[in-house]
Motif scaffolding. Structure first.
Motif, PDB file in Angstrom:
ATOM      1  N   ASN A  59       0.577  -1.327   0.016  1.00 47.14           N
ATOM      2  CA  ASN A  59      -0.073  -0.025  -0.076  1.00 47.14           C
ATOM      3  C   ASN A  59       0.820   1.286   0.077  1.00 47.14           C
ATOM      4  N   GLU A  60       2.038   0.980   0.099  1.00 47.84           N
ATOM      5  CA  GLU A  60       2.961   2.323   0.181  1.00 47.84           C
ATOM      6  C   GLU A  60       3.607   2.722  -1.134  1.00 47.84           C
ATOM      7  N   TYR A  61       3.172   1.911  -1.908  1.00 48.56           N
ATOM      8  CA  TYR A  61       3.822   2.232  -3.616  1.00 48.56           C
ATOM      9  C   TYR A  61       2.760   1.844  -4.751  1.00 48.56           C
ATOM     10  N   ASP A  62       2.891   2.604  -5.684  1.00 49.18           N
ATOM     11  CA  ASP A  62       1.833   2.378  -6.753  1.00 49.18           C
ATOM     12  C   ASP A  62       2.225   1.192  -7.732  1.00 49.18           C
ATOM     13  N   TYR A  63       3.511   0.987  -7.724  1.00 54.84           N
ATOM     14  CA  TYR A  63       4.141  -0.209  -8.358  1.00 54.84           C
ATOM     15  C   TYR A  63       5.489  -0.938  -7.678  1.00 54.84           C
ATOM     16  N   ILE A  64       5.394  -1.973  -7.584  1.00 58.73           N
ATOM     17  CA  ILE A  64       6.482  -2.753  -6.883  1.00 58.73           C
ATOM     18  C   ILE A  64       6.997  -3.687  -8.052  1.00 58.73           C
ATOM     19  N   LEU A  65       8.279  -3.373  -8.725  1.00 60.50           N
ATOM     20  CA  LEU A  65       8.732  -4.179  -9.839  1.00 60.50           C
ATOM     21  C   LEU A  65       9.890  -4.981  -9.008  1.00 60.50           C
ATOM     22  N   ILE A  66       9.683  -6.535  -9.632  1.00 55.51           N
ATOM     23  CA  ILE A  66      10.572  -7.478  -9.020  1.00 55.51           C
ATOM     24  C   ILE A  66      11.334  -8.019 -10.300  1.00 55.51           C
ATOM     25  N   ASP A  67      12.451  -7.577 -10.283  1.00 54.70           N
ATOM     26  CA  ASP A  67      13.616  -8.166 -11.403  1.00 54.70           C
ATOM     27  C   ASP A  67      14.304  -9.371 -10.907  1.00 54.70           C
ATOM     28  N   CYS A  68      13.904 -10.456 -11.724  1.00 51.98           N
ATOM     29  CA  CYS A  68      14.402 -11.835 -11.600  1.00 51.98           C
ATOM     30  C   CYS A  68      14.666 -12.397 -12.940  1.00 51.98           C
ATOM     31  N   THR A  81       4.798 -15.492  -7.723  1.00 52.01           N
ATOM     32  CA  THR A  81       3.770 -15.791  -6.652  1.00 52.01           C
ATOM     33  C   THR A  81       3.255 -14.486  -6.094  1.00 52.01           C
ATOM     34  N   ALA A  82       4.451 -13.689  -6.070  1.00 51.30           N
ATOM     35  CA  ALA A  82       4.231 -12.341  -5.116  1.00 51.30           C
ATOM     36  C   ALA A  82       3.725 -11.195  -6.226  1.00 51.30           C
ATOM     37  N   ALA A  83       3.627 -11.286  -7.489  1.00 51.39           N
ATOM     38  CA  ALA A  83       3.455 -10.390  -8.452  1.00 51.39           C
ATOM     39  C   ALA A  83       1.756 -10.313  -8.889  1.00 51.39           C
ATOM     40  N   ASP A  84       1.367  -9.214  -9.141  1.00 53.74           N
ATOM     41  CA  ASP A  84      -0.115  -8.822  -9.624  1.00 53.74           C
ATOM     42  C   ASP A  84       0.098  -9.236 -11.412  1.00 53.74           C
ATOM     43  N   ALA A  85       1.187  -8.995 -11.970  1.00 50.72           N
ATOM     44  CA  ALA A  85       1.627  -9.206 -13.442  1.00 50.72           C
ATOM     45  C   ALA A  85       2.789  -9.622 -13.566  1.00 50.72           C
ATOM     46  N   VAL A  86       3.227  -9.730 -14.905  1.00 51.82           N
ATOM     47  CA  VAL A  86       4.467 -10.174 -15.325  1.00 51.82           C
ATOM     48  C   VAL A  86       4.822  -9.621 -16.832  1.00 51.82           C
ATOM     49  N   ILE A  87       5.806  -8.886 -16.918  1.00 49.88           N
ATOM     50  CA  ILE A  87       6.510  -8.407 -18.320  1.00 49.88           C
ATOM     51  C   ILE A  87       7.432  -9.301 -18.776  1.00 49.88           C
ATOM     52  N   ILE A  88       7.046 -10.126 -19.881  1.00 51.45           N
ATOM     53  CA  ILE A  88       7.884 -11.030 -20.574  1.00 51.45           C
ATOM     54  C   ILE A  88       8.946 -10.410 -21.494  1.00 51.45           C
ATOM     55  N   ILE A 110       1.790 -21.437 -11.937  1.00 55.76           N
ATOM     56  CA  ILE A 110       2.011 -20.499 -10.953  1.00 55.76           C
ATOM     57  C   ILE A 110       0.554 -19.996 -10.680  1.00 55.76           C
ATOM     58  N   LYS A 111      -0.193 -19.613 -11.892  1.00 57.23           N
ATOM     59  CA  LYS A 111      -1.600 -18.912 -11.815  1.00 57.23           C
ATOM     60  C   LYS A 111      -2.587 -20.085 -11.305  1.00 57.23           C
ATOM     61  N   SER A 112      -2.318 -21.418 -11.687  1.00 54.86           N
ATOM     62  CA  SER A 112      -3.580 -22.294 -11.399  1.00 54.86           C
ATOM     63  C   SER A 112      -3.005 -22.766  -9.781  1.00 54.86           C
ATOM     64  N   LYS A 113      -1.987 -22.766  -9.386  1.00 55.68           N
ATOM     65  CA  LYS A 113      -1.384 -23.326  -8.087  1.00 55.68           C
ATOM     66  C   LYS A 113      -1.304 -22.347  -6.873  1.00 55.68           C
ATOM     67  N   LEU A 114      -0.667 -21.037  -7.333  1.00 59.80           N
ATOM     68  CA  LEU A 114      -0.225 -20.132  -6.199  1.00 59.80           C
ATOM     69  C   LEU A 114      -0.575 -18.892  -6.202  1.00 59.80           C
ATOM     70  N   ASN A 115      -0.996 -18.575  -7.460  1.00 64.20           N
ATOM     71  CA  ASN A 115      -1.367 -17.007  -7.524  1.00 64.20           C
ATOM     72  C   ASN A 115      -2.380 -16.761  -8.827  1.00 64.20           C
ATOM     73  N   PRO A 116      -3.763 -17.043  -8.330  1.00 67.63           N
ATOM     74  CA  PRO A 116      -4.682 -16.893  -9.469  1.00 67.63           C
ATOM     75  C   PRO A 116      -4.752 -15.720 -10.228  1.00 67.63           C
ATOM     76  N   SER A 117      -4.365 -14.427  -9.384  1.00 69.90           N
ATOM     77  CA  SER A 117      -4.687 -13.268 -10.038  1.00 69.90           C
ATOM     78  C   SER A 117      -3.552 -12.711 -11.042  1.00 69.90           C
ATOM     79  N   LEU A 118      -2.609 -13.831 -11.204  1.00 68.44           N
ATOM     80  CA  LEU A 118      -1.002 -13.358 -12.102  1.00 68.44           C
ATOM     81  C   LEU A 118      -1.586 -13.302 -13.276  1.00 68.44           C
ATOM     82  N   GLU A 119      -1.312 -12.161 -13.944  1.00 73.35           N
ATOM     83  CA  GLU A 119      -1.606 -11.748 -15.368  1.00 73.35           C
ATOM     84  C   GLU A 119      -0.376 -11.288 -16.372  1.00 73.35           C
TER      85      GLU A 119
END
Length: 196
Positions: A59-68, A81-88, A110-119
């Protein structure tokens, strides 16, 4: 570093590096992160460690980017699992459709087992050099396969972009006027516009 947050359960706020750019904070990676996957094997809910670390800050940030890395190891599974969306990202140096299909399959799992909201936020063409026939062929192929999911912004091949990680900085802090910085800022604007 993020390693200490994962393994030592340190408060992520203690690892934040505040940059000169207003609203841009970084939690830097560290070489110790290489060993984190091994140490995470015995943790309960090991796929959701990063979700727990980032949750208090969402809630402290508009976007949190995870580079992996696209290694599909435990760190990447945590990021997805932590993300709302993924850039490929798709490098325009070679078109590895097989690699993309494996990543898409991992995202599906991941979407089916850990993070259904991942887009999928979109496909980002990187390392693009318009002078190269191969780069233009890849550009055309990616556009043909993924159509509206491909970002309009393209990250061009750029020396400063390649140098930035060795200085421990994102390109927009390393050289704000470089092509790489301008491309990334254009991508940020495109994502913000798309999310309105």
């Amino acid at each position: 570093s993020i390693y200490e947050c994962i393994i030592d359960h340190a408060d992520p706020r203690d690892a934040i590096y505040t940059t000169d750019i207003e609203g841009l904070d970084i939690i830097p990676s560290h070489i110790d992160l290489v060993g984190a996957e091994i140490e995470m094997l015995n943790l309960p809910n090991r796929e959701k460690v990063l979700t727990g670390i980032l949750s208090p800050m969402k809630n402290e940030y508009d976007y949190i980017l995870i580079d992996c890395s696209p290694s599909l190891g435990l760190i990447t599974v945590n990021a997805l699992t932590a993300a709302d969306a993924v850039i490929i990202p798709v490098q325009c140096e070679y078109f590895a459709l097989e690699g993309i299909s494996k990543l898409l399959n991992t995202i599906k799992i991941i979407k089916s087992k850990l993070n259904p909201s991942l887009e999928i936020e979109g496909f980002l063409l990187t390392m693009y050099d318009s002078r190269l026939r191969l780069a233009n062929q890849i550009y055309d192929e990616v556009k043909k396969h993924f159509q509206e999911l491909v970002f309009k912004t393209v990250i061009q091949r750029n020396v400063k972009l390649s140098e930035a990680p060795s200085h421990g900085l994102p390109v927009i802090l390393y050289d704000t006027d470089s092509t790489g910085s301008k491309n990334h800022l254009a991508l940020a604007k495109e994502i913000i516009e798309k999310d309105k």
